[in-house]
Design a protein around this motif. Structure first.
Motif, PDB file in Angstrom:
ATOM      1  N   ASN A  87       0.818  -1.212   0.000  1.00 34.70           N
ATOM      2  CA  ASN A  87       0.000   0.000   0.000  1.00 34.70           C
ATOM      3  C   ASN A  87       0.852   1.262   0.000  1.00 34.70           C
ATOM      4  O   ASN A  87       0.363   2.344  -0.318  1.00 34.70           O
ATOM      5  CB  ASN A  87      -0.907   0.013   1.229  1.00 34.70           C
ATOM      6  CG  ASN A  87      -1.889  -1.139   1.236  1.00 34.70           C
ATOM      7  OD1 ASN A  87      -1.650  -2.172   1.844  1.00 34.70           O
ATOM      8  ND2 ASN A  87      -2.996  -0.976   0.525  1.00 34.70           N
ATOM      9  N   ILE A  88       2.128   1.102   0.386  1.00 33.62           N
ATOM     10  CA  ILE A  88       3.044   2.238   0.430  1.00 33.62           C
ATOM     11  C   ILE A  88       4.302   1.874  -0.339  1.00 33.62           C
ATOM     12  O   ILE A  88       4.850   0.776  -0.193  1.00 33.62           O
ATOM     13  CB  ILE A  88       3.403   2.620   1.875  1.00 33.62           C
ATOM     14  CG1 ILE A  88       2.166   3.116   2.614  1.00 33.62           C
ATOM     15  CG2 ILE A  88       4.483   3.703   1.904  1.00 33.62           C
ATOM     16  CD1 ILE A  88       2.406   3.450   4.068  1.00 33.62           C
ATOM     17  N   VAL A  89       4.765   2.805  -1.178  1.00 32.03           N
ATOM     18  CA  VAL A  89       5.973   2.612  -1.979  1.00 32.03           C
ATOM     19  C   VAL A  89       6.938   3.759  -1.697  1.00 32.03           C
ATOM     20  O   VAL A  89       6.571   4.931  -1.836  1.00 32.03           O
ATOM     21  CB  VAL A  89       5.653   2.568  -3.485  1.00 32.03           C
ATOM     22  CG1 VAL A  89       6.932   2.382  -4.297  1.00 32.03           C
ATOM     23  CG2 VAL A  89       4.642   1.477  -3.794  1.00 32.03           C
ATOM     24  N   ILE A  90       8.146   3.428  -1.277  1.00 36.56           N
ATOM     25  CA  ILE A  90       9.199   4.411  -1.028  1.00 36.56           C
ATOM     26  C   ILE A  90      10.206   4.315  -2.171  1.00 36.56           C
ATOM     27  O   ILE A  90      10.738   3.236  -2.447  1.00 36.56           O
ATOM     28  CB  ILE A  90       9.924   4.151   0.311  1.00 36.56           C
ATOM     29  CG1 ILE A  90       8.916   4.035   1.460  1.00 36.56           C
ATOM     30  CG2 ILE A  90      10.953   5.237   0.581  1.00 36.56           C
ATOM     31  CD1 ILE A  90       8.151   5.302   1.752  1.00 36.56           C
ATOM     32  N   VAL A  91      10.475   5.436  -2.825  1.00 36.96           N
ATOM     33  CA  VAL A  91      11.383   5.447  -3.973  1.00 36.96           C
ATOM     34  C   VAL A  91      12.683   6.135  -3.579  1.00 36.96           C
ATOM     35  O   VAL A  91      12.695   7.318  -3.234  1.00 36.96           O
ATOM     36  CB  VAL A  91      10.756   6.174  -5.175  1.00 36.96           C
ATOM     37  CG1 VAL A  91      11.658   6.031  -6.398  1.00 36.96           C
ATOM     38  CG2 VAL A  91       9.362   5.630  -5.467  1.00 36.96           C
ATOM     39  N   ILE A  92      13.779   5.377  -3.617  1.00 34.01           N
ATOM     40  CA  ILE A  92      15.084   5.935  -3.257  1.00 34.01           C
ATOM     41  C   ILE A  92      16.115   5.432  -4.270  1.00 34.01           C
ATOM     42  O   ILE A  92      17.067   4.725  -3.954  1.00 34.01           O
ATOM     43  CB  ILE A  92      15.455   5.596  -1.787  1.00 34.01           C
ATOM     44  CG1 ILE A  92      16.750   6.255  -1.360  1.00 34.01           C
ATOM     45  CG2 ILE A  92      15.420   4.114  -1.535  1.00 34.01           C
ATOM     46  CD1 ILE A  92      16.654   7.742  -1.179  1.00 34.01           C
ATOM     47  N   ASP A 122      -5.490   3.491  -4.153  1.00 35.11           N
ATOM     48  CA  ASP A 122      -5.150   3.901  -2.778  1.00 35.11           C
ATOM     49  C   ASP A 122      -3.672   3.713  -2.427  1.00 35.11           C
ATOM     50  O   ASP A 122      -3.280   3.870  -1.274  1.00 35.11           O
ATOM     51  CB  ASP A 122      -6.003   3.181  -1.731  1.00 35.11           C
ATOM     52  CG  ASP A 122      -7.430   3.720  -1.690  1.00 35.11           C
ATOM     53  OD1 ASP A 122      -7.656   4.806  -2.238  1.00 35.11           O
ATOM     54  OD2 ASP A 122      -8.307   3.047  -1.103  1.00 35.11           O
ATOM     55  N   THR A 123      -2.841   3.394  -3.392  1.00 34.38           N
ATOM     56  CA  THR A 123      -1.403   3.310  -3.136  1.00 34.38           C
ATOM     57  C   THR A 123      -0.848   4.700  -2.811  1.00 34.38           C
ATOM     58  O   THR A 123      -1.194   5.680  -3.466  1.00 34.38           O
ATOM     59  CB  THR A 123      -0.658   2.740  -4.349  1.00 34.38           C
ATOM     60  OG1 THR A 123      -1.129   1.420  -4.617  1.00 34.38           O
ATOM     61  CG2 THR A 123       0.851   2.682  -4.104  1.00 34.38           C
ATOM     62  N   LEU A 124       0.011   4.759  -1.815  1.00 36.28           N
ATOM     63  CA  LEU A 124       0.745   5.986  -1.486  1.00 36.28           C
ATOM     64  C   LEU A 124       2.184   5.822  -1.974  1.00 36.28           C
ATOM     65  O   LEU A 124       2.879   4.894  -1.564  1.00 36.28           O
ATOM     66  CB  LEU A 124       0.735   6.242   0.025  1.00 36.28           C
ATOM     67  CG  LEU A 124       1.684   7.334   0.544  1.00 36.28           C
ATOM     68  CD1 LEU A 124       1.296   8.710   0.004  1.00 36.28           C
ATOM     69  CD2 LEU A 124       1.718   7.343   2.076  1.00 36.28           C
ATOM     70  N   TYR A 157      -1.960   8.329  -4.104  1.00 39.78           N
ATOM     71  CA  TYR A 157      -1.484   9.496  -3.361  1.00 39.78           C
ATOM     72  C   TYR A 157       0.020   9.658  -3.539  1.00 39.78           C
ATOM     73  O   TYR A 157       0.750   8.680  -3.745  1.00 39.78           O
ATOM     74  CB  TYR A 157      -1.870   9.360  -1.880  1.00 39.78           C
ATOM     75  CG  TYR A 157      -3.364   9.254  -1.710  1.00 39.78           C
ATOM     76  CD1 TYR A 157      -4.160  10.391  -1.663  1.00 39.78           C
ATOM     77  CD2 TYR A 157      -3.976   8.004  -1.685  1.00 39.78           C
ATOM     78  CE1 TYR A 157      -5.539  10.294  -1.549  1.00 39.78           C
ATOM     79  CE2 TYR A 157      -5.363   7.892  -1.577  1.00 39.78           C
ATOM     80  CZ  TYR A 157      -6.133   9.041  -1.526  1.00 39.78           C
ATOM     81  OH  TYR A 157      -7.496   8.950  -1.430  1.00 39.78           O
ATOM     82  N   LEU A 158       0.475  10.904  -3.480  1.00 43.75           N
ATOM     83  CA  LEU A 158       1.859  11.218  -3.812  1.00 43.75           C
ATOM     84  C   LEU A 158       2.455  12.171  -2.794  1.00 43.75           C
ATOM     85  O   LEU A 158       1.857  13.213  -2.477  1.00 43.75           O
ATOM     86  CB  LEU A 158       1.923  11.849  -5.208  1.00 43.75           C
ATOM     87  CG  LEU A 158       3.304  12.154  -5.789  1.00 43.75           C
ATOM     88  CD1 LEU A 158       4.068  10.852  -6.053  1.00 43.75           C
ATOM     89  CD2 LEU A 158       3.162  12.960  -7.089  1.00 43.75           C
ATOM     90  N   ALA A 159       3.638  11.814  -2.277  1.00 42.43           N
ATOM     91  CA  ALA A 159       4.315  12.660  -1.288  1.00 42.43           C
ATOM     92  C   ALA A 159       5.809  12.696  -1.579  1.00 42.43           C
ATOM     93  O   ALA A 159       6.333  11.862  -2.329  1.00 42.43           O
ATOM     94  CB  ALA A 159       4.064  12.147   0.136  1.00 42.43           C
ATOM     95  N   TYR A 160       6.470  13.678  -0.982  1.00 44.73           N
ATOM     96  CA  TYR A 160       7.924  13.777  -1.091  1.00 44.73           C
ATOM     97  C   TYR A 160       8.500  14.037   0.299  1.00 44.73           C
ATOM     98  O   TYR A 160       8.034  14.919   1.031  1.00 44.73           O
ATOM     99  CB  TYR A 160       8.346  14.903  -2.037  1.00 44.73           C
ATOM    100  CG  TYR A 160       9.860  14.984  -2.188  1.00 44.73           C
ATOM    101  CD1 TYR A 160      10.522  14.075  -3.006  1.00 44.73           C
ATOM    102  CD2 TYR A 160      10.606  15.910  -1.482  1.00 44.73           C
ATOM    103  CE1 TYR A 160      11.905  14.104  -3.127  1.00 44.73           C
ATOM    104  CE2 TYR A 160      11.985  15.951  -1.598  1.00 44.73           C
ATOM    105  CZ  TYR A 160      12.632  15.044  -2.414  1.00 44.73           C
ATOM    106  OH  TYR A 160      13.999  15.066  -2.524  1.00 44.73           O
ATOM    107  N   SER A 161       9.523  13.245   0.654  1.00 45.49           N
ATOM    108  CA  SER A 161      10.195  13.395   1.945  1.00 45.49           C
ATOM    109  C   SER A 161      11.670  13.080   1.753  1.00 45.49           C
ATOM    110  O   SER A 161      12.064  11.911   1.699  1.00 45.49           O
ATOM    111  CB  SER A 161       9.585  12.454   2.987  1.00 45.49           C
ATOM    112  OG  SER A 161      10.207  12.631   4.245  1.00 45.49           O
ATOM    113  N   PRO A 162      12.505  14.100   1.608  1.00 48.77           N
ATOM    114  CA  PRO A 162      13.907  13.861   1.236  1.00 48.77           C
ATOM    115  C   PRO A 162      14.710  13.128   2.299  1.00 48.77           C
ATOM    116  O   PRO A 162      14.520  13.341   3.500  1.00 48.77           O
ATOM    117  CB  PRO A 162      14.451  15.278   1.035  1.00 48.77           C
ATOM    118  CG  PRO A 162      13.600  16.145   1.920  1.00 48.77           C
ATOM    119  CD  PRO A 162      12.230  15.527   1.854  1.00 48.77           C
ATOM    120  N   GLU A 163      15.590  12.248   1.840  1.00 47.69           N
ATOM    121  CA  GLU A 163      16.553  11.654   2.779  1.00 47.69           C
ATOM    122  C   GLU A 163      17.512  12.746   3.230  1.00 47.69           C
ATOM    123  O   GLU A 163      17.906  13.612   2.448  1.00 47.69           O
ATOM    124  CB  GLU A 163      17.295  10.483   2.129  1.00 47.69           C
ATOM    125  CG  GLU A 163      18.023  10.796   0.830  1.00 47.69           C
ATOM    126  CD  GLU A 163      19.405  11.391   1.036  1.00 47.69           C
ATOM    127  OE1 GLU A 163      19.860  11.435   2.199  1.00 47.69           O
ATOM    128  OE2 GLU A 163      20.005  11.820   0.045  1.00 47.69           O
TER     129      GLU A 163
END
Length: 439
Positions: A87-92, A122-124, A157-163
């Motif tokens: 349900n949640i995908v983190i792209v790094i 509903d994927t974030l 849904y789409l978000a950005y949270s920098p490392e």
């Protein structure tokens, strides 16, 4: 509407490098089921054996082993399949620049296509890779919507949270530094905030837009690049007037509003020499940002000029560079100043040798130079030595072996000047040369 508990059950982390694997391992030890995705089959195989392919990252081996034993972390090369189960995908996934300073999107673009193939309603999707402002929405969000057929901000849904972490202390930094979070809309931001509260248990800074979050990360790197460039500029000036830059820094930085960085032979890695171009290529073509890039990249030439002042022509001279890595105790050659040094020295027709205890001989040979062990008798044939990365192994370096050496250029201001000079070898540095000799 989204069931929060189901949303937070399964997470896919796309990109299992230093930061990606650490994030995946931390999430997996905080009650999430994590699927790690990477195009490198060797990386995937290692993780699926409960081992980390990353070295020199304190605590990571234990976290990976614990997650493996609890069956909360697995890895795959099939990104779309992993995303379909999450349900949640983190792209790094890395974003770099090419030799013409253009942004190189090839790896992250490919990853986005695979993510879109596996996405469901509903994927974030949260991007953590440092990218030019606007890319999360207008490049990647747009592509995800186009390829998946899902409506951005409504059906996914789409978000950005920098490392915001540093190699060799990533786990510590994840706890210490606040997580900046921006979303395409309020719902996206709320979902991302809720996830990070549970997954990392860290402080959060919520910002008003994706672009604000993207800009803040690039700005951090530009600040450091400009500060280092200022320190290098001042260090060169101290040499002209006979002042010691280390003393200047200590005195100046005793004032709470002053924080001069350490001068040096240059900057490297995935961040400082790369991310300022994300602004420059967007139109910030004048001022301190592009100027800092030129100053810091010129320090390799500045160092070699110092060597030439002592040795003369470097044609057929033996020059040893200590450290292929861009900084101390990290096995990472990306944009290392050593690469600039090698390029210049080869053009000057010097014989270039490199020592780095973190790299194998074959890895060093890939850069067109000769590896040299510090136990080799050939160290006695070196005409000049340049310290680029002050690895722990160099703290006890035996300079008596360099019997033919005329100059040691301390590019990080870390070596024992008095010991070197007692051996009759000229010591030069960045801003800390022997004042008495120069006056």
């Amino acid at each position: 509407m989204i069931n929060q508990e189901e949303t937070l059950a399964n997470v896919t982390v796309v990109g299992l490098g230093k930061i990606g694997l650490t994030l995946a391992a931390v999430f997996a030890n905080n009650h999430f089921n994590v699927y790690g995705s990477d195009i490198n089959e060797g990386v995937v195989a290692t993780i699926n054996q409960g081992k980390s392919h990353i070295t020199n990252e304190p605590g990571l081996d234990q976290l990976v082993a614990a997650a493996y034993n609890s069956k909360t972390l697995s890895a795959t090369t099939e990104t779309a399949e992993a995303v379909a189960k999450s349900n949640i995908v983190i792209v790094i996934v890395p974003v770099l620049i090419d030799n013409q300073y253009n942004v190189d999107y090839q790896f992250i673009d490919a990853a986005v296509k695979e993510i879109a193939r596996g996405m469901k309603e509903d994927t974030l999707v949260i991007f953590e890779t440092t990218i030019p402002p606007g890319d999360t929405q207008y490049r990647f969000g747009k592509k995800l919507q186009e390829l998946s057929g899902l409506r951005l901000g409504e059906e996914f849904y789409l978000a950005y949270s920098p490392e915001r972490v540093y190699s060799n202390r990533i786990i510590e930094d994840l706890k210490k530094y606040p997580k900046i979070v921006g979303g395409i809309n309020e719902k996206s931001r709320e979902l991302a905030v809720d996830f990070y509260k549970k997954a990392l248990n860290c402080k959060l800074i919520e910002v008003s837009s994706l672009e604000t979050a993207e800009f803040s990360k690039v700005a951090e790197c530009v600040y450091r690049d400009v500060n280092i460039a200022l320190a290098n500029e001042l260090a060169k000036f101290t040499e002209k007037i006979g002042v010691n830059m280390s003393e200047v820094r200590k005195a100046s930085n005793s004032q709470p509003y002053s924080y001069l960085h350490e001068p040096g032979i240059g900057v490297g890695g995935h961040c400082i020499p790369i991310y300022p171009y994300f602004f420059i290529n967007k139109g910030l073509t004048k001022g301190m940002t592009p100027m800092a890039r030129k100053i810091n990249d010129s320090m390799a030439d500045y160092a070699i000029n110092k060597v030439e002042e002592e040795v003369g022509s470097l044609k057929d001279k033996n020059v040893l560079i200590l450290g292929l890595a861009y900084r101390e105790n990290v096995k990472e050659p990306t944009k290392s100043t050593t690469l600039l040094l090698i390029d210049r020295l080869i053009k000057l027709r010097a014989n270039v040798f490199v020592n780095d205890p973190l790299f194998t001989n074959s890895e060093i040979k890939q850069y067109g130079v000769s590896p040299l062990s510090l136990q080799s008798e050939f160290t006695s044939k070196m005409d000049a030595v340049i310290l680029q990365a002050f690895h722990k192994a160099y703290e006890s370096l035996d300079f008596t072996k360099f019997i033919s050496c005329k100059i040691i250029l301390d590019g990080r201001n870390k070596l024992n000047k008095n010991e070197i000079q007692r051996l009759g070898i000229t010591y030069r540095s960045i801003g800390n040369d022997d004042i008495k000799e120069r006056l």
